[in-house]
Write a protein that holds these residues in place. Sequence first.
Motif, PDB file in Angstrom:
ATOM      1  N   ASP A  42       0.846  -1.210   0.000  1.00 34.23           N
ATOM      2  CA  ASP A  42       0.000   0.000   0.000  1.00 34.23           C
ATOM      3  C   ASP A  42       0.876   1.252   0.000  1.00 34.23           C
ATOM      4  OD1 ASP A  42      -2.214  -1.547   0.030  1.00 34.23           O
ATOM      5  OD2 ASP A  42      -2.568  -1.388   2.201  1.00 34.23           O
ATOM      6  N   PHE A  43       1.931   1.234   0.836  1.00 28.29           N
ATOM      7  CA  PHE A  43       2.834   2.391   0.879  1.00 28.29           C
ATOM      8  C   PHE A  43       3.470   2.609  -0.493  1.00 28.29           C
ATOM      9  CE2 PHE A  43       6.994   4.283   1.116  1.00 28.29           C
ATOM     10  CZ  PHE A  43       6.784   5.396   1.920  1.00 28.29           C
ATOM     11  N   ARG A  50       2.400   1.873  -3.475  1.00 29.35           N
ATOM     12  CA  ARG A  50       1.469   2.457  -4.459  1.00 29.35           C
ATOM     13  C   ARG A  50       1.315   3.964  -4.206  1.00 29.35           C
ATOM     14  NH1 ARG A  50      -1.369  -2.765  -4.298  1.00 29.35           N
ATOM     15  NH2 ARG A  50      -0.842  -3.738  -6.287  1.00 29.35           N
ATOM     16  N   ARG A  51       1.160   4.338  -2.915  1.00 30.07           N
ATOM     17  CA  ARG A  51       1.039   5.771  -2.584  1.00 30.07           C
ATOM     18  C   ARG A  51       2.322   6.508  -2.940  1.00 30.07           C
ATOM     19  NH1 ARG A  51      -0.881   3.771   2.326  1.00 30.07           N
ATOM     20  NH2 ARG A  51       0.972   4.493   3.420  1.00 30.07           N
ATOM     21  N   PHE A  52       3.453   5.871  -2.669  1.00 28.51           N
ATOM     22  CA  PHE A  52       4.776   6.444  -2.943  1.00 28.51           C
ATOM     23  C   PHE A  52       4.889   6.823  -4.427  1.00 28.51           C
ATOM     24  CE2 PHE A  52       9.062   5.626  -4.568  1.00 28.51           C
ATOM     25  CZ  PHE A  52       9.870   6.365  -3.711  1.00 28.51           C
ATOM     26  N   HIS A  53       4.569   5.877  -5.309  1.00 30.68           N
ATOM     27  CA  HIS A  53       4.721   6.152  -6.737  1.00 30.68           C
ATOM     28  C   HIS A  53       3.664   7.145  -7.236  1.00 30.68           C
ATOM     29  CE1 HIS A  53       8.093   3.638  -7.473  1.00 30.68           C
ATOM     30  NE2 HIS A  53       7.496   2.543  -7.043  1.00 30.68           N
ATOM     31  N   ARG A  54       2.440   7.030  -6.692  1.00 32.78           N
ATOM     32  CA  ARG A  54       1.382   7.955  -7.145  1.00 32.78           C
ATOM     33  C   ARG A  54       1.776   9.399  -6.837  1.00 32.78           C
ATOM     34  NH1 ARG A  54      -2.956   5.149  -5.493  1.00 32.78           N
ATOM     35  NH2 ARG A  54      -3.090   4.150  -7.513  1.00 32.78           N
ATOM     36  N   ARG A  55       2.386   9.638  -5.684  1.00 36.94           N
ATOM     37  CA  ARG A  55       2.791  11.006  -5.300  1.00 36.94           C
ATOM     38  C   ARG A  55       3.905  11.547  -6.171  1.00 36.94           C
ATOM     39  NH1 ARG A  55       4.919  12.995   0.183  1.00 36.94           N
ATOM     40  NH2 ARG A  55       4.752  15.030  -0.765  1.00 36.94           N
ATOM     41  N   ARG A  56       4.726  10.655  -6.702  1.00 34.00           N
ATOM     42  CA  ARG A  56       5.918  11.091  -7.424  1.00 34.00           C
ATOM     43  C   ARG A  56       5.741  11.176  -8.930  1.00 34.00           C
ATOM     44  NH1 ARG A  56       6.787   9.542  -2.675  1.00 34.00           N
ATOM     45  NH2 ARG A  56       8.585  10.271  -1.451  1.00 34.00           N
ATOM     46  N   MET A  79       1.677   3.583 -13.388  1.00 40.27           N
ATOM     47  CA  MET A  79       1.850   2.947 -12.080  1.00 40.27           C
ATOM     48  C   MET A  79       2.471   1.562 -12.240  1.00 40.27           C
ATOM     49  SD  MET A  79       1.072   4.648  -9.394  1.00 40.27           S
ATOM     50  CE  MET A  79       0.722   3.389  -8.163  1.00 40.27           C
ATOM     51  N   HIS A  90      11.694   6.961   7.782  1.00 39.78           N
ATOM     52  CA  HIS A  90      11.328   7.542   6.489  1.00 39.78           C
ATOM     53  C   HIS A  90      12.415   7.252   5.458  1.00 39.78           C
ATOM     54  CE1 HIS A  90       9.128  10.093   3.792  1.00 39.78           C
ATOM     55  NE2 HIS A  90      10.180  10.851   3.585  1.00 39.78           N
TER      56      HIS A  90
END
Length: 356
Positions: free
Chosen positions: A39-40, A42-48, A58, A254
């Motif tokens: 989950d992290f 997917r969020r990581f790549h979506r933000r970048r 994606m 982080h």
Amino acid sequence: MIREDRSLSESSALATCAVCGGREFETVCSAREIGAQMDFLRRFHRRRLRPPVSPEAMEERGDFTQDYAARIAACRRCGLILRHPRPKPEEILRLYAQDEYGEERLNQLFRAQTDLYRRKARSLRRLLPDGARVIEAGSFVGGFLAAGRERGWEVTGVDPGAEVTDFCQSKGLPVFRGTLEEAPFGAESVDAVVIWNTFDQLPEPGPALDAARRLLRPGGLLTLRIPNGESFRFFSSRLSRFRREHGPAKTLRHFLLLAMAWNNLLAFPYLYGYSTATLDRLLSPHGFRRIGSTPDTLVRLSDEKTKLWAAWEERVVKTLLKGMARAEGRLTPSRCALAPWLDLFYRKGMPGDTRM
Ligand SMILES: [Zn+2]
């Protein structure tokens, strides 16, 4: 690609360790932790990614090949990292054979991978003379075949994928469609077998190593590039330790997440996580002796779809990791936990070599 597919039957591969035959395993990451890492990621790549973020963009970012629910375990005896459960070997091979990318994506991958493998070919130059006969197992879109040919080597690919072998052949790059075990080359006929980013996905590594030994001339070179299982274990254990802390520990957590995400170690999308020690142990009975290793990071993921700050973030994280891995190599030569990826070089024993 193996997607969420409830029909995949589970293999009992966890019963015995592929390296040492051990039968006791401990959990390194539970299925729940792996789900949280996914989950992290997917969020990581979506933000970048620059908006609008397409599903294809994606998919290109993360290697979600092994994305079914699984835990990551380690052999208590030798430390080999592995996924459990996993599909049966014949199902994995069938899914690879059916992978489809489309012409445009294949050409994009070919250009990117040829650039990457030019650097890898340069690093092999001191070990392989002009005219060397080289086989690449898992040749995919043919980036290394093209780069090796530029170096003056006679390079042939082996890959089970129907679409990628057709693609390579359309570019005049010779590829045998199948596995290394099935490849119709003469015994002791090649100078090198290279396996980039594929060895960790072989459900049963033994037959491929036997095939490599049969094909290589005495003293021939076997090169493997692997995601570092020791590194995944080290980073994951620190992530768990710093989960509820604040201040410096939060910053460190982080950094660990960034380091794992930019190197495709989060959620560990591979079947096996070898380390230098487990690979040495696996390869020695097959007649291979390690002659060198190079700590590395994953190739650059950022491209024109990446936000500028994220491309810089990737560069900083990977530069720091490379420096840390080099320092670790100097301070504790037997440990190699900080390099997310490793290039390893082995030689096939010469006749009469008693060190095997
Ligand atoms: Zn083991």
